[in-house]
Design a protein around this motif. Structure first.
Motif, PDB file in Angstrom:
ATOM      1  N   ALA A 145       0.892  -1.143   0.624  1.00 16.67           N
ATOM      2  CA  ALA A 145      -0.408  -0.268   0.269  1.00 16.67           C
ATOM      3  C   ALA A 145       0.782   1.380  -0.092  1.00 16.67           C
ATOM      4  N   LEU A 146       2.239   1.099   0.184  1.00 17.82           N
ATOM      5  CA  LEU A 146       2.654   2.421   0.297  1.00 17.82           C
ATOM      6  C   LEU A 146       3.233   2.900  -0.188  1.00 17.82           C
ATOM      7  N   PHE A 147       3.848   1.487  -0.768  1.00 20.69           N
ATOM      8  CA  PHE A 147       4.484   1.389  -2.162  1.00 20.69           C
ATOM      9  C   PHE A 147       3.864   2.090  -3.545  1.00 20.69           C
ATOM     10  N   LEU A 148       2.392   1.801  -3.232  1.00 20.66           N
ATOM     11  CA  LEU A 148       1.173   2.048  -4.744  1.00 20.66           C
ATOM     12  C   LEU A 148       1.190   3.644  -4.095  1.00 20.66           C
ATOM     13  N   ILE A 149       1.032   3.768  -3.037  1.00 18.71           N
ATOM     14  CA  ILE A 149       0.546   5.623  -2.736  1.00 18.71           C
ATOM     15  C   ILE A 149       1.774   6.399  -3.272  1.00 18.71           C
ATOM     16  N   LEU A 150       2.692   6.084  -2.999  1.00 14.03           N
ATOM     17  CA  LEU A 150       4.484   6.767  -2.950  1.00 14.03           C
ATOM     18  C   LEU A 150       4.023   6.762  -4.729  1.00 14.03           C
ATOM     19  N   ARG A 151       3.950   5.814  -5.346  1.00  9.14           N
ATOM     20  CA  ARG A 151       3.813   5.561  -6.462  1.00  9.14           C
ATOM     21  C   ARG A 151       3.482   7.186  -7.143  1.00  9.14           C
ATOM     22  N   VAL A 152       1.917   6.684  -7.445  1.00  7.03           N
ATOM     23  CA  VAL A 152       1.119   7.328  -7.269  1.00  7.03           C
ATOM     24  C   VAL A 152       0.716   9.243  -7.305  1.00  7.03           C
ATOM     25  N   ALA A 153       1.624   9.432  -5.851  1.00  2.00           N
ATOM     26  CA  ALA A 153       1.693  11.082  -5.294  1.00  2.00           C
ATOM     27  C   ALA A 153       2.663  10.965  -5.862  1.00  2.00           C
ATOM     28  N   THR A 154       3.876  10.244  -6.195  1.00  2.00           N
ATOM     29  CA  THR A 154       5.037  10.851  -6.978  1.00  2.00           C
ATOM     30  C   THR A 154       6.220  10.008  -7.280  1.00  2.00           C
ATOM     31  N   HIS A 155       6.225  10.342  -8.786  1.00  6.92           N
ATOM     32  CA  HIS A 155       6.931   9.044  -9.806  1.00  6.92           C
ATOM     33  C   HIS A 155       8.035   9.518  -9.397  1.00  6.92           C
ATOM     34  N   ASP A 156       8.990  10.269  -8.544  1.00  7.82           N
ATOM     35  CA  ASP A 156      10.062  10.193  -7.983  1.00  7.82           C
ATOM     36  C   ASP A 156      11.033   8.667  -8.501  1.00  7.82           C
ATOM     37  N   PRO A 157      12.045   8.984  -8.995  1.00  4.55           N
ATOM     38  CA  PRO A 157      13.055   7.668  -8.301  1.00  4.55           C
ATOM     39  C   PRO A 157      13.463   7.221  -7.080  1.00  4.55           C
ATOM     40  N   TYR A 158      12.974   7.315  -6.156  1.00  6.19           N
ATOM     41  CA  TYR A 158      13.399   7.541  -4.535  1.00  6.19           C
ATOM     42  C   TYR A 158      12.141   6.359  -3.814  1.00  6.19           C
ATOM     43  N   VAL A 159      11.624   6.090  -4.679  1.00  9.45           N
ATOM     44  CA  VAL A 159       9.636   5.362  -3.558  1.00  9.45           C
ATOM     45  C   VAL A 159      10.394   4.331  -3.603  1.00  9.45           C
ATOM     46  N   PRO A 160      11.051   3.201  -4.549  1.00 12.24           N
ATOM     47  CA  PRO A 160      11.274   2.145  -3.899  1.00 12.24           C
ATOM     48  C   PRO A 160      12.062   2.580  -2.889  1.00 12.24           C
ATOM     49  N   TRP A 161      12.958   3.265  -2.796  1.00 10.20           N
ATOM     50  CA  TRP A 161      14.360   3.401  -1.678  1.00 10.20           C
ATOM     51  C   TRP A 161      13.590   4.041   0.064  1.00 10.20           C
ATOM     52  N   LEU A 162      12.602   4.506  -0.565  1.00 12.07           N
ATOM     53  CA  LEU A 162      12.197   4.522   0.843  1.00 12.07           C
ATOM     54  C   LEU A 162      10.618   3.689   1.601  1.00 12.07           C
ATOM     55  N   VAL A 163      10.441   2.989   0.627  1.00 13.43           N
ATOM     56  CA  VAL A 163       9.639   2.121   0.618  1.00 13.43           C
ATOM     57  C   VAL A 163      10.913   0.398   1.343  1.00 13.43           C
ATOM     58  N   SER A 164      11.421   0.955   0.643  1.00  6.16           N
ATOM     59  CA  SER A 164      12.450   0.006   1.183  1.00  6.16           C
ATOM     60  C   SER A 164      13.107  -0.063   2.603  1.00  6.16           C
ATOM     61  N   GLY A 165      13.031   1.161   3.374  1.00  4.41           N
ATOM     62  CA  GLY A 165      13.853   1.604   4.628  1.00  4.41           C
ATOM     63  C   GLY A 165      12.542   1.579   5.184  1.00  4.41           C
ATOM     64  N   VAL A 166      11.353   1.782   4.846  1.00  6.98           N
ATOM     65  CA  VAL A 166      10.349   1.563   5.581  1.00  6.98           C
ATOM     66  C   VAL A 166       9.515   0.035   6.045  1.00  6.98           C
ATOM     67  N   LEU A 167      10.134  -0.890   5.494  1.00 11.64           N
ATOM     68  CA  LEU A 167       9.370  -2.204   5.808  1.00 11.64           C
ATOM     69  C   LEU A 167      11.074  -2.576   6.481  1.00 11.64           C
ATOM     70  N   ALA A 168      12.130  -1.703   5.949  1.00  9.28           N
ATOM     71  CA  ALA A 168      13.544  -2.079   6.895  1.00  9.28           C
ATOM     72  C   ALA A 168      12.882  -1.967   8.795  1.00  9.28           C
ATOM     73  N   TRP A 169      12.267  -0.917   8.812  1.00 11.43           N
ATOM     74  CA  TRP A 169      12.075  -0.424   9.810  1.00 11.43           C
ATOM     75  C   TRP A 169      10.853  -1.490  10.935  1.00 11.43           C
ATOM     76  N   TYR A 170      10.290  -1.033   9.679  1.00  8.31           N
ATOM     77  CA  TYR A 170       9.066  -2.200  10.200  1.00  8.31           C
ATOM     78  C   TYR A 170       9.512  -4.063  10.616  1.00  8.31           C
ATOM     79  N   LEU A 171      10.742  -4.657   9.853  1.00  2.00           N
ATOM     80  CA  LEU A 171      11.025  -5.941  10.057  1.00  2.00           C
ATOM     81  C   LEU A 171      12.107  -5.397  11.589  1.00  2.00           C
ATOM     82  N   VAL A 172      12.622  -4.874  11.860  1.00  2.00           N
ATOM     83  CA  VAL A 172      13.221  -4.265  13.085  1.00  2.00           C
ATOM     84  C   VAL A 172      12.588  -4.465  14.052  1.00  2.00           C
TER      85      VAL A 172
END
Length: 189
Positions: A145-172
């Motif tokens: 859901a975060l990936f979809l929302i950020l892709r729609v809100a902004t088409h910037d190339p940093y979206v996968p990196w931001l989502v990966s950071g949040v995913l890492a936070w969840y995992l921790v």
């Protein structure tokens, strides 16, 4: 399920706190005796079931709100303007949310079906497994859901990196930290 609910006689040798004869000492075998808290297997199952229900309430609420929101998105005008890739991500997210909801509601149904059958220790184990599966599916739903929302809100190339950071936070927060505490502080129980 406690002994009163099961219809067991109140003078059972392991009744302990509920009256009748005193509880037998733990034989150390881990079968049918007491654990480190002085609980019988049935008392431990009752406690673990109550703890599990509290955990499920937190996760269930979050996944149900998220799924409810996701289900309405398809009816908005913006949805029909999305690229096919975004629609596919949306569909995957809805399916993940539905699976998470099923897994997190499953223990309630499980308990209702097996209640009174004197299988609470086994029911707690299976309900715990369903809950863990639901948490993993919730993790996938939130990430998608975060990936979809950020892709729609902004088409910037940093979206996968931001989502990966949040995913890492969840995992921790959800897995790494509890596992670290478990390995460093657990007394073997």
């Amino acid at each position: 399920m406690n002994e009163r609910d099961s219809g067991a006689p109140q003078d059972h040798p392991r009744v302990g706190r509920h009256g009748g004869k005193a509880s037998e000492p733990d034989s150390g075998t881990g079968t049918g005796g007491h654990d480190g808290r002085g609980e019988t297997e049935e008392e431990r199952a009752d406690r673990r079931w109550q703890e599990l229900l509290q955990e499920i309430r937190v996760a269930q609420t979050g996944v149900q709100i998220l799924l409810g929101f996701l289900l309405t998105v398809v009816f908005t005008p913006l949805f029909h303007e999305l690229q096919q890739t975004d629609k596919t991500i949306y569909l995957v997210t809805v399916v993940l949310g539905s699976l998470a909801t099923g897994a997190l509601i499953g223990p309630v149904s499980f308990h209702r079906i097996v209640s009174g059958r004197r299988v609470k220790p086994q029911a707690v184990v299976w309900a715990s497994r369903l809950t863990f599966a639901g948490i993993v599916l919730l993790l996938a739903t939130l990430t998608s859901a975060l990936f979809l929302i950020l892709r729609v809100a902004t088409h910037d190339p940093y979206v996968p990196w931001l989502v990966s950071g949040v995913l890492a936070w969840y995992l921790v927060c959800w897995f790494a930290l509890p596992l670290w505490v478990r390995t460093h502080y657990a007394d073997g129980n």
